[in-house]
Design an enzyme around this catalytic site. Structure first.
Site, PDB file in Angstrom:
ATOM      1  CB  CYS A  52     -14.384  14.468 -11.311  1.00  0.00           C
ATOM      2  SG  CYS A  52     -15.825  14.361 -12.366  1.00  0.00           S
ATOM      3  CB  CYS A  97     -15.627  11.189 -12.848  1.00  0.00           C
ATOM      4  SG  CYS A  97     -15.468  12.806 -13.580  1.00  0.00           S
ATOM      5  CG  ASP A  98     -13.874   9.368  -9.616  1.00  0.00           C
ATOM      6  OD1 ASP A  98     -13.961   8.657 -10.624  1.00  0.00           O
ATOM      7  OD2 ASP A  98     -12.955  10.185  -9.437  1.00  0.00           O
TER       8      ASP A  98
END
Ligand code: NAP
Length: 304
Positions: free
Chosen positions: A132, A135-136
């Protein structure tokens, strides 16, 4: 017994829920994480009608949830373990041991990122391996990063990651990309993106965290090692349908087979969104399939 239970609060489940709840049909959605599903992994959605300036995946998720709750719908956090039938009753067992029953069931459980299933992948999850970018991505400021895949998601993520990273390698197993043309153009015009084609990942290496990936050319005998700090895997999706327990017909990959009313082979069980077998996996198609499922459930209830 509940009238309608929906499994999954992504755009398909929430749209089905909005339609039903607005018609005063008691509807409960069971969601594993947080309403929105894979929309939450999308930073900016530009092709959903009604938002000429785009809308964030988070905001669109919140809007759909609010609309469902406003009409009296109910959301319960929980993970479905299995489904069984008892006559017309659908019995839903949650992982916490709880049982729920409903007359109608909508499976809108979506899909999850596929793994590459190569050496090192599991060992380095959270230590340089990610599924993701949204997200990261911010953890990789000024780093060297590879994105694996040639589909829409891979290119969108690669473009997104260039906001943070120093160098981005887009590794794809064929010379031809699968992604839409406009995304290909945008990626090719982005100076930070380097295309590494046609290669597959053989291994992810490192000590404490990812340090390099071993790539094999798919057209000639050649193995290379690429130094990277992170690898974002974007190799497609697999349906979240393991809990079906074989009672609903799926294709060989687990995608549920439905008709044009979103009915499965079991009376009273409908399915919609990324968990079904279809040709276009988009937020707008998921939302419209949810609406169709809701509409035909309402018709059945009216005629009971
Ligand atoms: P996808 O279209 O299935 O693409 C998966 C990519 O991963 C393909 O390029 C595939 O290669 C590659 N791949 C699969 N297994 C692999 C492996 N073991 N090793 C290396 N590479 C592998 O999946 P997606 O990009 O997640 O998209 C899913 C759906 O959502 C699509 O219908 C897409 O159009 C839609 N979507 C749309 C948008 C948008 O419109 N903005 C954004 C995101 C997603 P091959 O090409 O060789 O098969």
């Amino acid at each position: 017994m509940k009238k309608v239970i929906i499994i999954g609060a992504g755009p398909a489940g929430l749209s089905a829920g909005i339609f039903l709840a607005r018609d005063k049909i008691p509807t409960l959605i069971i969601e594993k994480f947080s309403p929105g599903g894979n929309m939450l992994l999308t930073e900016e959605i530009e092709n959903y009608p009604g938002f000429p300036n785009g809308i964030s995946g988070y905001k669109l998720s919140e809007n759909m949830k609010e609309q469902f709750l406003k009409f009296g719908g109910e959301i319960k956090l929980g993970e479905v373990e299995r489904i069984d039938l008892n006559g017309n009753k659908k019995i839903i067992k949650l992982k916490n041991g709880e049982f729920l029953e409903s007359e109608f069931l909508v499976i809108a459980s979506g899909s999850t990122r596929k793994k590459l299933q190569v050496k090192g992948e599991d060992d380095f999850i959270g230590k340089g391996v990610s599924y993701c970018a949204i997200c990261d991505g911010a953890f990789f400021k000024e780093k060297e990063v590879a994105v694996i895949g040639g589909g829409d998601s891979a290119l969108e993520e690669a473009i997104y990651l260039t906001k943070f990273v120093k160098t981005l390698y887009l590794v794809h197993r064929r010379e031809k990309l699968r992604a839409k043309k406009y995304l290909q153009e945008e990626a090719k015009n982005n100076k930070k993106i380097n295309f590494i084609l046609p290669y597959i990942v053989k291994e992810i290496k490192g000590k404490e965290k990812v340090e390099s990936i071993i790539l094999e050319n798919t057209l000639k005998e050649e193995i290379i090692e690429l130094k990277v700090d992170g690898i974002f895997i974007s190799a497609g999706q697999k349906p979240n349908s393991e809990f079906l327990n074989g009672i609903v017909k799926t294709d060989k990959n687990g995608f549920i087979i439905v008709n044009e009313k979103m009915e499965t082979n079991i009376p009273g069980i409908f399915a919609c969104g990324d968990v079904i077998k279809k040709s276009l996996y988009q937020i707008i198609t998921a939302a419209s399939e949810g609406m169709i499922a809701g509409f035909f459930i309402e018709k059945y209830i009216e005629n009971l």
